[in-house]
Design an enzyme around this catalytic site. Structure first.
Site, mmCIF file in Angstrom:
data_model
loop_
_atom_site.group_PDB
_atom_site.id
_atom_site.type_symbol
_atom_site.label_atom_id
_atom_site.label_comp_id
_atom_site.label_asym_id
_atom_site.label_seq_id
_atom_site.Cartn_x
_atom_site.Cartn_y
_atom_site.Cartn_z
ATOM 1 N N SER A 1 110.277 -36.256 10.993
ATOM 2 C CA SER A 1 109.883 -35.945 12.304
ATOM 3 C C SER A 1 111.158 -35.759 12.989
ATOM 4 C CB SER A 1 109.204 -37.330 12.760
ATOM 5 O OG SER A 1 110.084 -38.136 12.934
ATOM 6 N N LYS A 2 110.811 -35.161 14.419
ATOM 7 C CA LYS A 2 111.726 -35.054 15.428
ATOM 8 C C LYS A 2 112.770 -36.280 15.638
ATOM 9 C CE LYS A 2 113.640 -33.200 19.391
ATOM 10 N NZ LYS A 2 114.658 -34.081 19.788
ATOM 11 N N ARG A 3 111.957 -37.404 15.517
ATOM 12 C CA ARG A 3 112.654 -38.718 15.612
ATOM 13 C C ARG A 3 113.532 -38.965 14.656
ATOM 14 N NH1 ARG A 3 112.377 -43.764 17.442
ATOM 15 N NH2 ARG A 3 112.383 -45.301 15.649
#
Ligand code: GLU
Length: 503
Positions: A261-263
């Site tokens: 994910s972007k996280r």
């Protein structure tokens, strides 16, 4: 039949690096088989449309070196390639299915659908869906009379067109990567094909366009696997030959568990988009592989290995070599761990292989190379490039070239700056002063060797002290080349300063 593949992104934001991998695999497969690579923009969901996203997609593909043969930005026999511009054409296909009894008009309002869901949930149904069972209790052309349907449409009542799933069958297809996939039609819902604003949904537009554009292979991310049975059924309903499917493995977190994910990227301090992206609404800037200093060849090589391998030990592949080696059969099912240290390793390899001139240009273009320096750009690049991962580190790691040491590494000073070292450095200064030839790495070394010998000191034993005097540090790149780059006068000045400060 010649191979035709497509990359079909939706312009809902910056293209994720996983999307670039999908595009790359399509491209490699097309080139390997002498086929065509299409680019289609799937922008039927107007609510999710983000300005600038399409231009970003084109720029990212161009940067990475994926050439589009046909499609958005290039044109071709099936233009337009932006689905919003093909809007009018999709309705007839939805109506064709209605005429064949394989789709129907549905007039239910959002509230009515919500009420149906609630009812089902309260009754303990597993999945509250608009499907073969529930459609019989709803307001649609299966439950209304033909006249009433006509009246409602004539009156301008909003409606959608839904697919009529025949629940009594097993849908089976062979995915090139996953082998046989089998799903019972009773688990599918009656998906909307045409929305009340006349726009097709993804499913309708995707199938119609893949058919009209004569796509032979659909190569896309695993997240589309659940939609594939519906797509296979739609091809059957239309009486069209379905393309072959290949669903690519997921990209996993660096630790290997769960979807990337972007996280994860933010936490790990690495980019997840090919290019830097400025959100048009918030102004927030997301980093890109390109701006972070990744070379495109390294990104291509890294992405190629996220789900595929050549079956040999070879790791470095140019785009042409990848085309040569690539096959869908060697793509694995299991998710691919997004290991950014591997991306960095590839970058180092490609950096070493990049000419000094090209790297010099990068440093000049990114504004890092100081305009007022007399140092030789080419030589600075040659000195540093084997020691760094990113082009911009060439300069950040070479600060000692631009400014003389203000301090000296203490541990090295204590252990190495002894009387032998001082004697040798003093003799070196004398000899440098009378040296009149070209001051190159070889001459710097020869003079140093002679000076040390003259005062009876072993050159190797005082080498680190010399480095300390010139750069302030105990370790660094080739010292003789460093001195050549600095020039004789600067070296003398630094040595004199070291003798005065350190002794
Ligand atoms: N528009 C879809 C996407 O954004 C395309 C999926 C497909 O390739 O069928 O990924």
């Amino acid at each position: 039949m010649s191979v035709r593949v497509r990359f079909a992104p939706s312009p809902t934001g910056p293209l994720h690096i996983g999307g670039v991998r999908t595009a790359l695999y399509n491209y490699l497969f097309a080139r390997k088989n002498g086929g065509k690579m299409l680019l289609r923009i799937e922008d039927t969901d107007q609510n999710r449309y983000v300005p600038g996203a399409e231009a970003y997609i084109l720029e990212a593909l161009a940067w990475i070196g994926i050439q589009i043969d046909e499609g958005q930005g290039v044109g071709g026999p099936h233009a337009p390639y932006r689905q919003s511009e093909r809007k009018e054409m999709y309705r007839q296909y939805a109506e064709q299915l209605i005429a064949a009894g394989k789709a129907y008009y549905a007039f239910d309002t959002a509230d009515e659908i919500e009420a149906m869901r609630k009812r089902l949930e309260e009754a303990g149904a597993d999945a509250a869906q608009y499907n073969a069972i529930t459609r019989l209790q709803m307001t649609n052309s299966l439950t209304l009379s033909a006249e009433e349907v006509q009246q409602r449409i004539a009156k301008g009542d909003p409606y959608v067109i839904r697919i009529k799933i025949d629940p009594k069958q097993e849908i089976r297809f062979k995915d090139i990567i996953r082998e046989w996939v089998s799903v019972h039609a009773s688990t599918l819902d009656d998906k909307v094909l045409l929305k009340s604003d006349g726009m097709p949904t993804y499913h309708l537009a995707n199938i119609v366009d893949d058919h009209l554009m004569e796509i032979t292979h659909v190569i896309r991310g695993e997240e589309w696997l659940p939609s594939a049975p519906l797509h296979v059924l739609m091809y059957q309903y239309f009486g069209w030959k379905a393309p072959q499917f290949a669903h690519l493995p997921l990209l996993l977190k660096p630790e290997g568990n769960g979807k990337l994910s972007k996280r994860d990227a933010d936490l790990g301090g690495f980019p997840i988009f090919p290019l830097q992206w400025t959100d048009p609404n918030t102004g927030i800037v997301a980093r890109g592989f390109r701006e972070d200093g990744y070379l495109k060849d390294a990104v291509v090589n890294f992405l190629a290995f996220l789900g595929w391998n050549p079956g040999t030990d070879q790791e470095l592949f140019s785009m042409d070599q990848l085309i040569e080696a690539f096959s869908l059969e060697r793509i694995h099912k299991a998710g691919a761990r997004f290991d950014i240290t591997k991306a960095k390793w590839f970058n180092q390899q490609y950096l070493k292989g990049t000419s000094n001139e090209a790297l010099g240009e990068i440093l000049q273009n990114n504004g890092q190379w100081p305009a007022d320096t007399s140092l030789d750009l080419d030589k600075v690049v040659a000195l540093m490039k084997d020691r760094v991962t990113f082009p911009q580190e060439i300069l950040s790691e070479a600060a000692f070239l631009f400014t003389p040491p203000a301090t000296y590494e203490e541990a090295v000073a204590t252990s190495k700056w002894n009387t032998d070292a001082q004697k040798a450095v003093a003799a070196y200064i004398e000899d440098l002063k009378i040296f009149e030839g070209d001051f190159l790495a070889e001459s710097a070394k020869a003079i140093w060797a002679a000076a040390a010998e003259r005062v009876g000191v072993k050159m190797g034993k005082v080498m680190q002290a010399l480095r300390l005097a010139v750069t302030g540090a105990g370790h660094g790149p080739d010292l003789m080349l460093t001195m050549e780059i600095l020039g004789k006068q600067e070296v003398i000045a630094r040595l004199e300063k070291a003798l005065a400060t350190l002794s």
